[in-house]
Design a protein around this motif. Structure first.
Motif, PDB file in Angstrom:
ATOM      1  N   MET A 186       0.829  -1.206   0.000  1.00 47.58           N
ATOM      2  CA  MET A 186       0.000   0.000   0.000  1.00 47.58           C
ATOM      3  C   MET A 186       0.864   1.256   0.000  1.00 47.58           C
ATOM      4  N   ARG A 187       1.961   1.233   0.737  1.00 50.81           N
ATOM      5  CA  ARG A 187       2.867   2.384   0.739  1.00 50.81           C
ATOM      6  C   ARG A 187       3.399   2.640  -0.670  1.00 50.81           C
ATOM      7  N   ALA A 188       3.782   1.563  -1.354  1.00 52.56           N
ATOM      8  CA  ALA A 188       4.305   1.706  -2.722  1.00 52.56           C
ATOM      9  C   ALA A 188       3.235   2.250  -3.665  1.00 52.56           C
ATOM     10  N   LEU A 189       2.005   1.766  -3.534  1.00 55.32           N
ATOM     11  CA  LEU A 189       0.922   2.234  -4.405  1.00 55.32           C
ATOM     12  C   LEU A 189       0.622   3.716  -4.174  1.00 55.32           C
ATOM     13  N   ILE A 190       0.578   4.124  -2.905  1.00 60.19           N
ATOM     14  CA  ILE A 190       0.296   5.531  -2.608  1.00 60.19           C
ATOM     15  C   ILE A 190       1.421   6.415  -3.121  1.00 60.19           C
ATOM     16  N   LYS A 191       2.665   5.969  -2.960  1.00 62.01           N
ATOM     17  CA  LYS A 191       3.801   6.734  -3.464  1.00 62.01           C
ATOM     18  C   LYS A 191       3.735   6.864  -4.993  1.00 62.01           C
ATOM     19  N   GLN A 192       3.347   5.789  -5.675  1.00 63.17           N
ATOM     20  CA  GLN A 192       3.209   5.834  -7.132  1.00 63.17           C
ATOM     21  C   GLN A 192       2.145   6.840  -7.557  1.00 63.17           C
ATOM     22  N   SER A 193       1.081   6.941  -6.771  1.00 60.67           N
ATOM     23  CA  SER A 193      -0.008   7.870  -7.113  1.00 60.67           C
ATOM     24  C   SER A 193       0.364   9.315  -6.836  1.00 60.67           C
ATOM     25  N   ASN A 194       1.413   9.513  -6.009  1.00 58.56           N
ATOM     26  CA  ASN A 194       1.874  10.854  -5.608  1.00 58.56           C
ATOM     27  C   ASN A 194       0.796  11.633  -4.852  1.00 58.56           C
ATOM     28  N   THR A 195      -0.136  10.914  -4.250  1.00 58.45           N
ATOM     29  CA  THR A 195      -1.191  11.545  -3.455  1.00 58.45           C
ATOM     30  C   THR A 195      -0.738  11.627  -2.002  1.00 58.45           C
ATOM     31  N   PRO A 196      -0.796  12.804  -1.383  1.00 53.64           N
ATOM     32  CA  PRO A 196      -0.462  12.877   0.041  1.00 53.64           C
ATOM     33  C   PRO A 196      -1.447  12.047   0.849  1.00 53.64           C
ATOM     34  N   ALA A 197      -0.938  11.381   1.880  1.00 59.83           N
ATOM     35  CA  ALA A 197      -1.785  10.474   2.659  1.00 59.83           C
ATOM     36  C   ALA A 197      -1.518  10.658   4.133  1.00 59.83           C
ATOM     37  N   LEU A 198      -2.567  10.445   4.927  1.00 63.55           N
ATOM     38  CA  LEU A 198      -2.456  10.485   6.380  1.00 63.55           C
ATOM     39  C   LEU A 198      -3.072   9.217   6.940  1.00 63.55           C
ATOM     40  N   PHE A 199      -2.237   8.386   7.569  1.00 61.28           N
ATOM     41  CA  PHE A 199      -2.670   7.146   8.204  1.00 61.28           C
ATOM     42  C   PHE A 199      -2.903   7.372   9.690  1.00 61.28           C
ATOM     43  N   VAL A 200      -3.778   6.554  10.257  1.00 59.38           N
ATOM     44  CA  VAL A 200      -3.936   6.448  11.704  1.00 59.38           C
ATOM     45  C   VAL A 200      -3.612   5.020  12.104  1.00 59.38           C
ATOM     46  N   THR A 201      -2.790   4.838  13.123  1.00 62.37           N
ATOM     47  CA  THR A 201      -2.490   3.510  13.651  1.00 62.37           C
ATOM     48  C   THR A 201      -2.051   3.624  15.103  1.00 62.37           C
ATOM     49  N   HIS A 202      -2.220   2.519  15.845  1.00 62.74           N
ATOM     50  CA  HIS A 202      -1.666   2.449  17.198  1.00 62.74           C
ATOM     51  C   HIS A 202      -0.474   1.500  17.214  1.00 62.74           C
ATOM     52  N   ASP A 203      -0.141   0.917  16.061  1.00 65.61           N
ATOM     53  CA  ASP A 203       0.934  -0.071  15.944  1.00 65.61           C
ATOM     54  C   ASP A 203       2.242   0.638  15.610  1.00 65.61           C
ATOM     55  N   ARG A 204       3.218   0.569  16.527  1.00 60.66           N
ATOM     56  CA  ARG A 204       4.449   1.335  16.348  1.00 60.66           C
ATOM     57  C   ARG A 204       5.265   0.851  15.153  1.00 60.66           C
ATOM     58  N   GLU A 205       5.308  -0.472  14.920  1.00 60.38           N
ATOM     59  CA  GLU A 205       6.059  -0.998  13.774  1.00 60.38           C
ATOM     60  C   GLU A 205       5.446  -0.517  12.468  1.00 60.38           C
ATOM     61  N   GLU A 206       4.130  -0.543  12.426  1.00 58.14           N
ATOM     62  CA  GLU A 206       3.400  -0.067  11.258  1.00 58.14           C
ATOM     63  C   GLU A 206       3.682   1.417  11.017  1.00 58.14           C
ATOM     64  N   ALA A 207       3.632   2.197  12.066  1.00 55.30           N
ATOM     65  CA  ALA A 207       3.846   3.638  11.958  1.00 55.30           C
ATOM     66  C   ALA A 207       5.239   3.954  11.434  1.00 55.30           C
ATOM     67  N   ILE A 208       6.250   3.309  12.010  1.00 54.68           N
ATOM     68  CA  ILE A 208       7.631   3.600  11.637  1.00 54.68           C
ATOM     69  C   ILE A 208       7.913   3.188  10.199  1.00 54.68           C
ATOM     70  N   SER A 209       7.345   2.053   9.763  1.00 54.08           N
ATOM     71  CA  SER A 209       7.637   1.555   8.425  1.00 54.08           C
ATOM     72  C   SER A 209       6.869   2.298   7.338  1.00 54.08           C
ATOM     73  N   LEU A 210       5.732   2.887   7.667  1.00 56.24           N
ATOM     74  CA  LEU A 210       4.903   3.578   6.666  1.00 56.24           C
ATOM     75  C   LEU A 210       5.284   5.043   6.469  1.00 56.24           C
TER      76      LEU A 210
END
Length: 349
Positions: A186-210
């Motif tokens: 999903m990160r790769a797809l959003i980057k390809q679209s060049n659309t700014p994105a804002l995620f919400v998560t409580h998972d620290r690994e997810e947050a750091i990697s995204l």
């Protein structure tokens, strides 16, 4: 000229009775950037996302503003409040919110009802190719896997070419192995679209990697922002330090670029003077087996790829050491400790 930010949030607050769910939140997001709001459950992350989307309204007497692209969609001072469906925002919810009676293609086309028929059909085909679901275009959501449903939800959100896409815990319903695989996709797809994105998560690994930019929330406030690397290695508070991973917290006396603590003389990320509280990640401490070592291993938690050692120092303090899983450590073994990175100085509050 420098391009205007893709999203500007100023002084957003939202109160429910006596509970201040969002407290004067301010930040900005640049074009093509992925921001991640991370924090414990109940800290206000999802409420802040809903305020930006227009699904809820900020408190009116705070001077709050929301600017998406160069368009103001909320302004407390002028009572401007653009409806959610007119903000040009794509949404991906925790449960994906796909329409069960619509096919994959029809779900993707949902936000394109104002487009000419020929352009709408072409855009749906483009999005199907983009998320690699061309062969499943006529299937219904219940016939798809969780990962496939997630890709449909992302394609539907991005099909109208929104100025911003907001994603609320989009991986929470997936098992751990699939979550890791799909967040990279999903990160790769959003980057390809060049659309700014804002995620919400409580998972620290997810947050750091995204994240390109990490925004840590606590009790309704954004308490630190920056790159994942900066926040992980240079947390400003104990809350940020512990939220993003295991950390050794040591008391010390600082003099310019170094401090004396239970580990001896340690370098600092930035200069300080006097009594300080230090944060040092376990992977910044190396343990070297030695018969005359100044520290003793009290616990070994083995994960295969690495292991977490609890080591007792001569003075009685214990520190965590994250070591490679290749080398075998045992209880009672003596080790020398060495540092591979400087310690961060935590603020008093």
């Amino acid at each position: 000229m420098t391009a205007a930010p893709a999203l500007i949030v100023r002084a957003l607050s939202r109160r429910y009775g006596r509970v201040l769910a969002v407290d004067a939140a301010s930040f900005q997001l640049n074009h093509g950037e992925i921001g991640v709001l991370v924090g414990p459950s109940g800290c206000g992350k999802s409420t802040l996302l809903r305020l930006i989307a227009g699904l809820e309204s900020p408190d009116p007497d705070t001077g709050a503003q929301i600017i998406i692209g160069e368009r103001t969609v909320f302004d407390a001072d002028t009572a401007l409040n653009v409806p959610a469906d007119q903000r040009g925002v794509g949404l991906v919810f925790q449960d994906y919110a796909l329409f069960p009676h619509m096919t994959v293609a029809e779900n993707i086309a949902f936000g394109l009802h104002r487009w000419p028929k020929k352009e709408r059909r072409a855009r749906v085909q483009e999005m199907l190719r983009w998320v690699r679901l061309e062969a499943l275009a006529e299937r219904y959501p219940h016939e798809l896997s969780g990962g496939q449903q997630q890709r449909v939800a992302l394609a539907r959100a991005l099909a109208p070419r929104p100025a911003l896409v907001l994603l609320d815990e989009p991986f929470s319903n997936l098992d751990q192995n699939l979550r890791s695989e799909l967040r990279e996709e999903m990160r790769a797809l959003i980057k390809q679209s060049n659309t700014p994105a804002l995620f919400v998560t409580h998972d620290r690994e997810e947050a750091i990697s995204l994240a390109d930019t990490l925004l840590v929330m606590h009790e309704g406030r954004i308490i630190q922002t920056g790159t994942p690397h900066t926040l992980y290695w240079q947390p400003e508070t104990l809350t940020v330090a512990t939220l993003l991973g295991e950390v050794n917290v040591l008391e010390g006396i600082a003099l310019d670029g170094h401090a004396e603590c239970a580990l001896g003389r340690v370098p600092l990320v930035r200069s300080a003077q006097g009594r300080v509280r230090l944060a040092l990640r376990p992977e910044a401490v190396h343990a070297v087996p030695a018969a005359d070592g100044e520290a003793v291993i009290e616990r070994v938690t083995y994960f295969g790829h690495d292991q977490l050692l609890t080591v007792r120092l001569q003075a009685g303090d214990t520190v965590l050491v994250r070591a490679s899983g290749v080398h075998r450590f045992s209880l009672g073994q003596r080790v020398h400790l060495a540092l591979a990175a400087p310690a961060a100085v935590l603020q008093a509050t």
